[in-house]
Design an enzyme around this catalytic site. Structure first.
Site, PDB file in Angstrom:
ATOM      1  N   HIS A 245      22.748  19.431 -32.350  1.00 18.53           N
ATOM      2  CA  HIS A 245      22.302  20.895 -32.449  1.00 18.53           C
ATOM      3  C   HIS A 245      21.230  21.936 -31.997  1.00 18.53           C
ATOM      4  O   HIS A 245      21.506  22.888 -31.902  1.00 18.53           O
ATOM      5  CB  HIS A 245      21.909  20.727 -33.983  1.00 18.53           C
ATOM      6  CG  HIS A 245      20.242  20.164 -34.373  1.00 18.53           C
ATOM      7  ND1 HIS A 245      20.448  18.731 -34.488  1.00 18.53           N
ATOM      8  CD2 HIS A 245      19.169  20.675 -34.472  1.00 18.53           C
ATOM      9  CE1 HIS A 245      18.770  18.897 -35.220  1.00 18.53           C
ATOM     10  NE2 HIS A 245      18.349  19.947 -34.639  1.00 18.53           N
TER      11      HIS A 245
ATOM     12  N   ASP B 155      25.429  13.988 -34.226  1.00 22.87           N
ATOM     13  CA  ASP B 155      24.625  14.833 -33.943  1.00 22.87           C
ATOM     14  C   ASP B 155      22.901  14.094 -32.498  1.00 22.87           C
ATOM     15  O   ASP B 155      22.357  14.372 -31.941  1.00 22.87           O
ATOM     16  CB  ASP B 155      23.447  15.363 -35.166  1.00 22.87           C
ATOM     17  CG  ASP B 155      22.137  15.989 -33.843  1.00 22.87           C
ATOM     18  OD1 ASP B 155      21.859  16.886 -33.536  1.00 22.87           O
ATOM     19  OD2 ASP B 155      21.456  16.453 -35.196  1.00 22.87           O
TER      20      ASP B 155
ATOM     21  N   GLY C 286      11.128  22.563 -32.929  1.00 18.58           N
ATOM     22  CA  GLY C 286      10.899  21.631 -31.780  1.00 18.58           C
ATOM     23  C   GLY C 286      11.312  20.271 -31.463  1.00 18.58           C
ATOM     24  O   GLY C 286      11.106  20.058 -30.620  1.00 18.58           O
ATOM     25  N   ASN C 287      10.757  19.782 -33.179  1.00 21.32           N
ATOM     26  CA  ASN C 287      10.420  18.351 -32.696  1.00 21.32           C
ATOM     27  C   ASN C 287      12.632  18.130 -32.660  1.00 21.32           C
ATOM     28  O   ASN C 287      12.327  16.195 -32.434  1.00 21.32           O
ATOM     29  CB  ASN C 287      10.335  17.757 -33.787  1.00 21.32           C
ATOM     30  CG  ASN C 287       8.375  16.984 -33.818  1.00 21.32           C
ATOM     31  OD1 ASN C 287       8.076  17.917 -34.568  1.00 21.32           O
ATOM     32  ND2 ASN C 287       8.284  16.133 -33.208  1.00 21.32           N
ATOM     33  N   SER C 288      13.187  18.337 -33.062  1.00 20.42           N
ATOM     34  CA  SER C 288      14.681  17.784 -33.205  1.00 20.42           C
ATOM     35  C   SER C 288      15.172  17.730 -31.202  1.00 20.42           C
ATOM     36  O   SER C 288      14.725  18.165 -30.906  1.00 20.42           O
ATOM     37  CB  SER C 288      15.518  18.824 -33.034  1.00 20.42           C
ATOM     38  OG  SER C 288      15.157  18.873 -34.244  1.00 20.42           O
TER      39      SER C 288
ATOM     40  N   LEU D  54      41.756   8.250 -39.646  1.00 18.02           N
ATOM     41  CA  LEU D  54      43.165   8.069 -41.225  1.00 18.02           C
ATOM     42  C   LEU D  54      43.172   9.001 -42.474  1.00 18.02           C
ATOM     43  O   LEU D  54      44.094   8.498 -42.201  1.00 18.02           O
ATOM     44  CB  LEU D  54      42.295   6.724 -41.683  1.00 18.02           C
ATOM     45  CG  LEU D  54      42.205   5.357 -40.915  1.00 18.02           C
ATOM     46  CD1 LEU D  54      41.970   4.324 -41.136  1.00 18.02           C
ATOM     47  CD2 LEU D  54      43.783   5.081 -40.575  1.00 18.02           C
ATOM     48  N   GLY D  55      42.161   9.337 -42.581  1.00 21.27           N
ATOM     49  CA  GLY D  55      42.512  11.168 -43.383  1.00 21.27           C
ATOM     50  C   GLY D  55      42.616  10.543 -45.005  1.00 21.27           C
ATOM     51  O   GLY D  55      42.911  10.387 -45.714  1.00 21.27           O
ATOM     52  N   VAL D  56      41.418   9.677 -45.139  1.00 16.00           N
ATOM     53  CA  VAL D  56      41.051   8.942 -46.557  1.00 16.00           C
ATOM     54  C   VAL D  56      39.844   9.748 -46.874  1.00 16.00           C
ATOM     55  O   VAL D  56      38.705   9.700 -46.348  1.00 16.00           O
ATOM     56  CB  VAL D  56      41.476   7.770 -47.364  1.00 16.00           C
ATOM     57  CG1 VAL D  56      42.303   7.412 -46.942  1.00 16.00           C
ATOM     58  CG2 VAL D  56      40.753   6.732 -45.832  1.00 16.00           C
TER      59      VAL D  56
END
Length: 304
Positions: A50, A80, A157-159, A210-212
């Site tokens: 991000h 992330d 800014g720590n990110s 998988l779609g669950v």
């Protein structure tokens, strides 16, 4: 006694700060800023996805005043995490630790560039472990598991900065301010090292799908006694025309194993869904109407 304890605490924090700070950069991009940590030779840094957003280059500033342009090698919004590479020399890499060995109450030190102030250091403790952080892209959602919660002060800014243990090993990448006195960090562990290595080498992370959608649920007592497994994943939604539906899974099924590995929550499935299982036949065992049912699901590649 209090004076001695304070001196020992201060010594631990200053030792970590001295070791780790030279390897942490303040990063500036066209649409944002944050921090990054040198994790490999030849100028490779890790930060948050991000922080990078859609930008492909920027500038990194280190605590000794050195500045270098960098290129974005790869981003993975669903963890992330992002990998950058400086053009030219950069400091040597930090030592990476294992967040899975952390305990609540353990001293941690956060190093980054809050509010653009490079080389800032705060300290605190691991206040909780095993937190989950939901993340989404336009087409997919995921949960970052085993997120570290700390009371070390984190600010904008720590990110992307370092969260280190008292031995100076980086065990997390600071990712979010969740409230007053509450910060979160993506853990450095086996799963995230795999993601970082993949970004480093390939520039992207392929994931299987998988779609669950499901929620953890206890197994009936007789099944738990027979299998030695206490919980499974109750399917609440099957995505139409997805691999799970084509395999014959239904809402209400209680998933016990995927790929012959026990499943007790969504993360247990998520850990398996990396690129190498795309197109492979995965055996899935579910409990349906009191009976064990085996099906074969073939994951497709997650797009986006």
């Amino acid at each position: 006694m209090d004076s001695e304890a304070l001196d020992a605490y201060s010594q631990a924090v200053t030792t970590v700060a001295t070791e780790v700070t030279p390897h942490v950069a303040s990063v500036q991009l066209a649409h944002g800023s944050g921090s990054a940590v040198v994790f490999a030779d030849n100028g490779y840094l890790i930060t948050n996805a991000h922080v990078v957003g859609r930008d492909r280059q920027g500038r990194a500033s280190f605590s000794d005043g050195d500045e270098r342009p960098f290129d974005v090698i790869g981003t993975d919004p669903l963890s992330d995490l992002a990998v950058l590479r400086t053009r030219g020399d950069a400091p040597s890499p930090v030592r990476l630790g294992d967040a899975d060995k952390l305990v609540v109450g353990q001293l941690v030190v956060a190093i980054g560039s809050p509010l653009g102030l490079a080389g800032s250091v705060t300290a605190g403790v691991v206040s909780a472990l095993g937190r989950s952080l939901p993340v989404r892209t336009a087409r997919a959602g995921r949960v970052i598991e085993n997120v570290i919660q700390t009371d070390a002060a984190l600010n904008p800014g720590n990110s992307g900065g370092a969260l280190a243990d008292s031995a100076g090993r980086v065990i997390g990448v600071n990712t979010a301010v969740a409230g007053f006195g509450l910060g979160l960090a993506v853990p450095i562990n086996t799963t995230t090292r795999r993601i970082i290595d993949t970004l480093h080498i390939e520039g992207r992370v392929r994931r299987a799908y998988l779609g669950v959608v499901g929620v953890p649920a206890p197994l009936p007592d007789e099944v738990a006694e027979r299998t030695g497994q206490r919980a499974g994943l109750r399917v609440v939604e099957v995505v139409p025309d997805g691999p799970a539906q084509r395999a014959g899974l239904h809402a209400g099924d209680l998933v016990l194993t995927v790929g012959r590995e026990r499943v007790s929550d969504a993360q247990d499935i998520q850990r398996q869904l990396f690129g190498e299982v795309i197109g492979l036949r995965l055996p899935v065992t579910v409990l349906r109407n009191g009976a064990m049912v085996d099906v074969i699901a073939t994951p497709t590649e997650l797009d986006g």
